[in-house]
Every structure is written in C-alpha cells, then in structure tokens.
Motif scaffolding. Structure first.
Motif, PDB file in Angstrom:
ATOM      1  N   TYR A 259      71.882 140.898 -39.549  1.00  0.00           N
ATOM      2  CA  TYR A 259      70.708 140.524 -40.418  1.00  0.00           C
ATOM      3  C   TYR A 259      71.062 138.803 -41.423  1.00  0.00           C
ATOM      4  O   TYR A 259      70.107 137.767 -40.243  1.00  0.00           O
ATOM      5  CB  TYR A 259      70.631 141.581 -41.612  1.00  0.00           C
ATOM      6  N   HIS A 263      69.188 135.465 -39.850  1.00  0.00           N
ATOM      7  CA  HIS A 263      68.993 134.730 -40.299  1.00  0.00           C
ATOM      8  C   HIS A 263      69.590 133.033 -40.869  1.00  0.00           C
ATOM      9  O   HIS A 263      68.507 131.492 -40.767  1.00  0.00           O
ATOM     10  CB  HIS A 263      68.959 135.205 -41.933  1.00  0.00           C
ATOM     11  N   SER A 267      66.703 129.923 -40.113  1.00  0.00           N
ATOM     12  CA  SER A 267      66.686 129.025 -41.054  1.00  0.00           C
ATOM     13  C   SER A 267      66.706 127.648 -39.793  1.00  0.00           C
ATOM     14  O   SER A 267      65.441 126.695 -40.782  1.00  0.00           O
ATOM     15  CB  SER A 267      67.260 128.920 -42.397  1.00  0.00           C
ATOM     16  N   GLN A 270      63.871 126.612 -37.983  1.00  0.00           N
ATOM     17  CA  GLN A 270      62.556 126.319 -39.049  1.00  0.00           C
ATOM     18  C   GLN A 270      63.048 124.555 -39.110  1.00  0.00           C
ATOM     19  O   GLN A 270      61.909 123.581 -39.066  1.00  0.00           O
ATOM     20  CB  GLN A 270      62.378 127.072 -39.780  1.00  0.00           C
ATOM     21  N   THR A 271      64.047 124.501 -39.886  1.00  0.00           N
ATOM     22  CA  THR A 271      63.987 123.182 -40.118  1.00  0.00           C
ATOM     23  C   THR A 271      64.064 122.368 -39.595  1.00  0.00           C
ATOM     24  O   THR A 271      62.818 121.060 -39.309  1.00  0.00           O
ATOM     25  CB  THR A 271      65.329 122.781 -41.569  1.00  0.00           C
ATOM     26  N   SER A 273      62.568 121.927 -36.936  1.00  0.00           N
ATOM     27  CA  SER A 273      61.002 122.046 -36.077  1.00  0.00           C
ATOM     28  C   SER A 273      59.935 121.381 -37.125  1.00  0.00           C
ATOM     29  O   SER A 273      59.569 120.429 -36.231  1.00  0.00           O
ATOM     30  CB  SER A 273      60.450 123.325 -36.110  1.00  0.00           C
ATOM     31  N   GLU A 277      58.332 117.566 -36.370  1.00  0.00           N
ATOM     32  CA  GLU A 277      57.261 117.714 -36.751  1.00  0.00           C
ATOM     33  C   GLU A 277      56.752 116.104 -37.409  1.00  0.00           C
ATOM     34  O   GLU A 277      56.015 114.689 -37.272  1.00  0.00           O
ATOM     35  CB  GLU A 277      56.176 118.510 -37.631  1.00  0.00           C
ATOM     36  N   PHE A 278      58.334 115.736 -38.329  1.00  0.00           N
ATOM     37  CA  PHE A 278      57.619 114.734 -39.304  1.00  0.00           C
ATOM     38  C   PHE A 278      57.903 112.946 -37.979  1.00  0.00           C
ATOM     39  O   PHE A 278      57.434 112.705 -38.101  1.00  0.00           O
ATOM     40  CB  PHE A 278      58.733 114.781 -40.038  1.00  0.00           C
ATOM     41  N   SER A 433      75.469 124.109 -50.981  1.00  0.00           N
ATOM     42  CA  SER A 433      74.791 123.757 -49.106  1.00  0.00           C
ATOM     43  C   SER A 433      75.749 122.453 -48.727  1.00  0.00           C
ATOM     44  O   SER A 433      75.535 122.172 -48.015  1.00  0.00           O
ATOM     45  CB  SER A 433      73.734 123.998 -49.245  1.00  0.00           C
TER      46      SER A 433
ATOM     47  N   ASP B  12      69.170 124.233 -49.081  1.00  0.00           N
ATOM     48  CA  ASP B  12      69.585 123.979 -47.982  1.00  0.00           C
ATOM     49  C   ASP B  12      68.798 122.739 -48.427  1.00  0.00           C
ATOM     50  O   ASP B  12      67.185 122.568 -48.617  1.00  0.00           O
ATOM     51  CB  ASP B  12      68.722 124.932 -47.171  1.00  0.00           C
ATOM     52  N   TYR B  15      66.301 121.571 -45.991  1.00  0.00           N
ATOM     53  CA  TYR B  15      64.660 121.956 -46.051  1.00  0.00           C
ATOM     54  C   TYR B  15      64.070 121.916 -47.119  1.00  0.00           C
ATOM     55  O   TYR B  15      63.167 121.961 -47.069  1.00  0.00           O
ATOM     56  CB  TYR B  15      65.434 124.271 -46.408  1.00  0.00           C
ATOM     57  N   LEU B  18      62.458 118.662 -46.475  1.00  0.00           N
ATOM     58  CA  LEU B  18      60.818 119.561 -46.053  1.00  0.00           C
ATOM     59  C   LEU B  18      59.329 119.665 -46.650  1.00  0.00           C
ATOM     60  O   LEU B  18      58.997 119.340 -45.978  1.00  0.00           O
ATOM     61  CB  LEU B  18      60.942 120.920 -44.916  1.00  0.00           C
ATOM     62  N   ASN B  64      69.452 133.602 -50.545  1.00  0.00           N
ATOM     63  CA  ASN B  64      70.779 133.285 -50.644  1.00  0.00           C
ATOM     64  C   ASN B  64      71.145 132.048 -50.560  1.00  0.00           C
ATOM     65  O   ASN B  64      70.131 130.994 -50.117  1.00  0.00           O
ATOM     66  CB  ASN B  64      71.275 134.073 -48.818  1.00  0.00           C
ATOM     67  N   SER B  98      63.825 132.972 -45.918  1.00  0.00           N
ATOM     68  CA  SER B  98      63.495 133.124 -44.805  1.00  0.00           C
ATOM     69  C   SER B  98      64.318 134.586 -44.944  1.00  0.00           C
ATOM     70  O   SER B  98      64.100 135.434 -43.363  1.00  0.00           O
ATOM     71  CB  SER B  98      65.251 132.468 -43.786  1.00  0.00           C
ATOM     72  N   SER B  99      64.034 135.515 -45.724  1.00  0.00           N
ATOM     73  CA  SER B  99      64.602 137.068 -45.686  1.00  0.00           C
ATOM     74  C   SER B  99      63.233 137.384 -45.774  1.00  0.00           C
ATOM     75  O   SER B  99      62.759 137.535 -46.240  1.00  0.00           O
ATOM     76  CB  SER B  99      65.294 137.139 -46.956  1.00  0.00           C
ATOM     77  N   HIS B 100      63.140 138.475 -43.946  1.00  0.00           N
ATOM     78  CA  HIS B 100      62.878 139.609 -43.819  1.00  0.00           C
ATOM     79  C   HIS B 100      62.504 140.935 -43.714  1.00  0.00           C
ATOM     80  O   HIS B 100      62.568 141.968 -43.981  1.00  0.00           O
ATOM     81  CB  HIS B 100      62.664 139.327 -42.798  1.00  0.00           C
ATOM     82  N   LYS B 120      59.564 131.707 -45.503  1.00  0.00           N
ATOM     83  CA  LYS B 120      59.574 130.739 -44.857  1.00  0.00           C
ATOM     84  C   LYS B 120      58.652 130.339 -43.363  1.00  0.00           C
ATOM     85  O   LYS B 120      59.171 131.232 -42.696  1.00  0.00           O
ATOM     86  CB  LYS B 120      60.830 130.084 -44.218  1.00  0.00           C
ATOM     87  N   PRO B 121      57.572 129.993 -43.324  1.00  0.00           N
ATOM     88  CA  PRO B 121      56.995 129.560 -42.102  1.00  0.00           C
ATOM     89  C   PRO B 121      57.409 128.900 -41.409  1.00  0.00           C
ATOM     90  O   PRO B 121      58.212 127.967 -41.580  1.00  0.00           O
ATOM     91  CB  PRO B 121      55.841 129.197 -42.667  1.00  0.00           C
ATOM     92  N   ASP B 122      56.912 128.825 -39.933  1.00  0.00           N
ATOM     93  CA  ASP B 122      57.451 127.957 -38.984  1.00  0.00           C
ATOM     94  C   ASP B 122      57.632 126.648 -38.668  1.00  0.00           C
ATOM     95  O   ASP B 122      58.077 126.065 -38.397  1.00  0.00           O
ATOM     96  CB  ASP B 122      57.149 128.870 -37.475  1.00  0.00           C
ATOM     97  N   SER B 123      55.727 126.604 -39.202  1.00  0.00           N
ATOM     98  CA  SER B 123      55.816 125.253 -39.425  1.00  0.00           C
ATOM     99  C   SER B 123      55.504 124.485 -40.359  1.00  0.00           C
ATOM    100  O   SER B 123      55.119 125.144 -41.677  1.00  0.00           O
ATOM    101  CB  SER B 123      54.602 125.103 -38.001  1.00  0.00           C
ATOM    102  N   THR B 124      55.433 123.400 -40.720  1.00  0.00           N
ATOM    103  CA  THR B 124      54.863 122.695 -41.573  1.00  0.00           C
ATOM    104  C   THR B 124      53.503 123.132 -41.880  1.00  0.00           C
ATOM    105  O   THR B 124      53.135 123.166 -43.251  1.00  0.00           O
ATOM    106  CB  THR B 124      55.154 120.914 -41.833  1.00  0.00           C
TER     107      THR B 124
END
Lengths: 474, 135
Positions: A259, A263, A267, A270-271, A273, A277-278, A433, B12, B15, B18, B64, B98-100, B120-124
C-alpha cells in the motif's frame, strides 16, 4: 441320537474336553488334540491338571471341587489371565467355558477352550502402536475415565501416567470448560463416530501447571464387550499456532508495504505529470525561466523515485540474501562511503570520520553490515543540523567481553521523542519533506540487524543521535 | 459571491506548488496559504484566531505527513472548533490525499468538519475542476 452328539462333539472347531467326577479326562475332540498336541490316548483317564501350568497346578483340584459344589455354565478364571500347557511344555493364553453335565455316574464338566494367543498379540500390537504414535494418544471409557495414555500425553500435559490412569478426562480440560465436558463425552458415547473434536473452535488442553496447550484432537470410538471406549489422538499445535501468527504478521506487513509503496510511487508521478503540463504551457507562452525551474523539480523527483526503488530492491533482497562471512574492513568502508556520499557530505558540510578501537577482525556478512552502516551514516548527513557551527557523523568500534560494538553518532536534528517507538517501522519519516527519504532506511537496517543476530539501540535528543550496534561473538 | 481563501496542508512542497500554480487563475480563489504538516497548520490557524483574523474558507488536507498527520490535525482542529465555533463555522476541510485506503476514507468521514474526500487527481485540470466545484 448319541451318535449325532458324538459327531457334533468330535467335529466342533472349538477344543472340547469332558472331565469326569474324579477330575480325569473322559473325552476330548480332535480340536483339543490339536490345541494341546496330545493324542487322546495319552490323556483319557489322566488328570486334567496335565494341561494346567505348573505354577497353578496345586490350586486346580480345589477349584474343580468348588465348581462341582456350585455347578452352572460360566467362564473359567474370570478376571485372571489363564494359561494352558502343551505337550512340549509351551504355555499359551486361553479362555475356558465350563458347563456342568449331570449323569447317573455323577457330575461331568464340559470345558470348551479357546486359544487367545492371537487376541493377546493384537492387544499388544495395539498397545505398541499407542506407545509409538508420534502424537499424544489416550483412551477413555464411556464414563470419561482415562484407561490408557502414551508417553507423548505425559510429556504434553506434564503428568505422570499413574496420575492420569483412573482419573476423569476432565483433568486435562481447561478449568472454564470442565463443568460442560462430561455432557460432551456422554453425547459422543451415545452417537459415536470418528471425527475431529471441537471443529471450528480453538481447542486447548490444560497442563498440570495450569498452562494452556493449543491442541487438535481426533476421536474414534472402539466398541468392546465392556462398552464404548474412545480413543483420542492429541496433537500439540503450539508450533503451528506460532507459525500462523508469524505468517499473519508477515502478511499484514506485506500489505502495508504494498500500500505504502504504491502510494509513494504514485504521488511523485502525479506531481511530475502536473509539472510537465506547466512546462508545456510555459514553453507555449515563452516563460522559460519557470519551465526550467520545473524541469529541475522533475529531475530531483525522479532521483527520489530512483532512491525509493533502490531501497525497495534492497529490502526485498535483505530477506533472503545469503553471504559467506568475511572480514569487514572498516577503513576501506569509511573511505568508500565518503566517496559514494561525497555530494551530500559536501552539500550538508558534514565531517564523516571513524575511530576504530577493535582488536580482533570482524567476520560478518559484509554486505549486510555495509548497508546498515551506510544507511546510518547517510541519515546522519541527511538530517544534519544546518544551524550548528560544525556538523559531524562519527563511526566508532570497540570490543567488550561479549560483543563487538559499533556506534554511529551525529550532532544532527535528533529524532522527535514522541516518535522513538516508530524508529524502525516501515515508511516512517520524522522530518520535513525537503529532506524526505524513502522512510525505509531504518526498517532495512533493522531487518539486516535481525538477520545478523545482532541488536541495535539508539539514543536521540535535539543534540544529536547515536545508534549502537552490538554483535555477539558466538 | 465572494472569492474564497485556501489553506493547503501538505508535506510535499512540490505538490503544494502544483496546487498553487494550478489554482493561480481561478477567480473564485482569493488567496492560498500553505503549511507543510498538521502541526504547522494548527499553529497558523490558532495564531489567526488569536489575532482576530478569519482563517481560510477551505482547508485542503493531506493525510500522510510527518510531525502531525492529517488525522492528528483534525483532532486538534476539532478542539479549536469547540473554542471558536462561530469563526470556524464557515470553514470547510477537504481531504486531498493520495490515499485510496478505505479505512482512511472512513476515518476522515467520521470527522464532522470534513466536507469531502478527494484522492489527488492525475491531472492538474481535474484538480482545478474538483476545487472549483467546492468554492
């Protein structure tokens, strides 16, 4: 009519001997001849005591007289083991039925004799099998009284067999269930069939010292002339229960690992990606400075991902890494590590040094120890205190009577006291972080330390942290 | 409708950047504050309440995090709600994680102050859409 009776007498498969009122053999059939090995001519009109073993022969005439006084059909020697003696002097176990026959000439006694050698042997075989069974075996009667136990039962329950035989089976049942147990015995005896006891429940036996013994019990009825006996086969499942608990723990650990890993991999992806885009938008609009900054962010994120994957791999290997012992070269390790971590050491401005005071060479699985020390040193650098005048990580060794000791000490940020119990847990991070590690480093350390049969402890305060590894000599 | 203020609580930092940049051009959002963990966020809110300022309208909360995670934050935040009921009444907490994990979702739902739970979505673009519907 007499002819018919003679025919029946002669051809009976059971050995028959008719004894006259004087205790002499009057008639015998061919089955009796075969059984005792005599020709009838040798026995007719001789005392029946010829066939009785020497040690009991003295009592026998008196027993015959007693029977004559109170003649009725019955078994001879009830409750005693009876033996006969063959022509060659060989004794054998037998069972004798007696029937009185009144005649004008007085009371004759008809004895029917069965050789029970095979039955006795079968009983002995049963007892041997009982004794030799690898698991505990015990037998109870229909009232739940213990009639037979083997050595395994004695060892499992810590009782001597003399303390068990004749007692109720309930003495081996946990206190809490004792009161109900006789009912179970009763209902089983009423409806006996082979089965496992307590299906779907956890079964425990209670030892002499009152401790509980996890068991599995199979029960099987034996129908005898004395009623139903129940044979129980008892397996001590302590080891199995322990293994199951360990497996369960491993399973949960693995689940958490999967798990958290997914995760921690997802994460940053996703960041990345989003950052891409930016960058795409910025390039369209000519905002190259921000695009370049974001590209840097992606580079450092991918480096972290790489580290994470490296740690996961190391962890997977740590479980089954097999390595021959060889000498650990501390000086070489220190210079190699300095070189490997040169970039981080320089960036954090940390002095990494070693003071090696051991005398004997250390023979060990060097890759494991190397990963342990490398992780500890790397943590010391990663979590160095930027506001101190100088920063250090020092690795020292010394030997005492029982252990080879290695310490890794720093004057870094320290581990928050509230988290001390989680230090060696999976995916634990204790700092902001910007310094994020994978959270797997100390978990890996602990794994290696366990595999090395060593121990690790730490002390940490806002002044710094010291990890102390103790390797026993044996 | 007034533009809303946001507080993003996430360890993060990339993020957080972002989120900030994605929401930069959303008119309905007036300002974005950030905190890197639950403890920092609680201190910020406490400070604002102490100074008589109104805290963010919408708190985007990760789970987290080091020092104090999302749930520890919620415990502390509940205590603050007791004390500053009127001021915090208009603030909504949104889990952005991002916790499912279903346990996490259930645990979050048990807190009355949590308005929704977004993974957290995959795209902005999805992120902007999700936040826009909330403000």
């Amino acid at each position: 009519m007499n002819d018919i009776f003679e025919e029946i007498f002669e051809n009976s498969p059971v050995a028959l001997i008719l004894v006259n009122p004087d205790g002499m053999v009057h008639l015998m059939n061919s089955a009796a001849e075969q059984l005792f090995g005599y020709d009838r001519s040798e026995l007719i009109n001789r005392p029946i005591e010829v066939l009785v073993p020497r040690k009991t022969v003295g009592h026998h005439p008196k027993l015959v007289q007693d029977y004559v006084k109170n003649p009725k059909p019955r078994l001879m020697g009830r409750g005693r083991e009876l033996f006969g003696i063959k022509k060659g002097g060989q004794e054998f176990p037998l069972e004798v039925g007696l029937s009185p026959i009144k005649t004008e000439d007085g009371l004759f006694v008809m004895s029917s004799i069965i050789d029970i050698t095979d039955r006795i042997r079968a009983e002995e075989k049963f007892r041997d099998a009982f004794a030799a069974a690898p698991n505990g075996m015990l037998m109870v009667d229909s009232k739940g009284m213990i009639v037979l136990v083997n050595r395994q039962i004695e060892e499992m329950f810590l009782y001597h067999r003399k303390d068990l035989i004749g007692q109720q089976i309930e003495m081996l049942v946990p206190d809490a269930l004792r009161a109900h147990h006789p009912k179970f015995v009763e209902s089983y005896v009423a409806n006996p069939e082979p089965r496992a006891m307590g299906v779907g429940r956890e079964l425990y036996g209670q030892r002499k010292d009152k401790s509980m013994l996890p068991v599995e019990v199979g029960i099987r009825p034996v129908v005898t002339e004395d009623g139903v006996l129940v044979i129980s086969s008892v397996v001590d499942i302590t080891e199995r229960v322990k293994t199951q608990a360990e497996l369960q723990e491993k399973h949960e650990e693995l689940e958490q690992f999967a798990y958290r890993t997914s995760h921690d991999l997802r994460s940053p992806l996703q960041t990345i990606s989003g950052l891409c885009e930016f960058i795409r938008d910025d390039i369209k609009e000519g905002q190259l400075d921000e695009a370049s900054e974001n590209a840097e962010k992606i580079i450092s994120l991918t480096a972290k991902l790489r580290d994470l994957i490296g740690d996961i791999l190391a962890l997977t290997k740590a479980e089954k890494m097999e390595e021959a012992l060889s000498e650990f070269d501390f000086d070489r390790f220190l210079s190699d590590t300095r070189e490997k971590l040169a970039h981080d050491i320089e960036e954090a401005d940390v002095v990494v040094s070693g003071v090696f005071r051991h005398e004997d060479p250390l023979l060990i699985q060097t890759t494991r120890l190397q990963q342990v020390l490398e992780n500890l040193i790397s943590n010391g650098i990663k979590y160095a205190h930027s506001e101190r005048d100088s920063r250090f990580v020092v690795i020292t060794t010394h030997q005492n009577e029982t252990h080879f000791c290695i310490s890794v000490r720093d004057n870094g940020l320290g581990i928050p006291e509230s988290r001390h119990d989680q230090v060696f847990g999976m995916f634990q991070r204790f700092h902001k972080s910007e310094k994020l590690g994978s959270g797997l480093g100390l978990y890996l350390v602990k794994k290696h330390i366990t595999k090395l049969n060593a121990s690790i402890d730490f002390e940490s305060s806002p002044d710094g942290t010291e990890f102390l590894i103790k390797l026993p000599y044996s | 409708m007034d533009a809303k203020s946001l507080l993003v609580v996430d360890d993060d930092e990339v993020y957080v950047y972002l989120v900030q940049r994605s929401l930069r051009n959303v008119d309905a959002i007036s300002s974005i504050e950030t905190a890197t963990n639950g403890d920092e966020a609680l201190k910020l809110i406490e400070h604002q309440l102490g100074e008589g300022q109104s805290p963010a309208d919408l708190i985007l909360l990760d789970i987290n995090m080091p020092v104090k995670d999302g749930f520890e934050f919620l415990d502390g935040y509940n205590a603050l709600c007791e004390q500053y009921r009127d001021t915090l009444d208009s603030t909504v907490v949104v889990m952005l994680t991002s916790s499912h994990n279903e346990n996490d979702r259930a645990r979050a739902a048990a807190f009355g102050v949590v308005g929704s739970y977004i993974t957290k979505p995959d795209s902005t673009k999805e992120l902007v859409d999700a936040i826009s519907t909330l403000v």
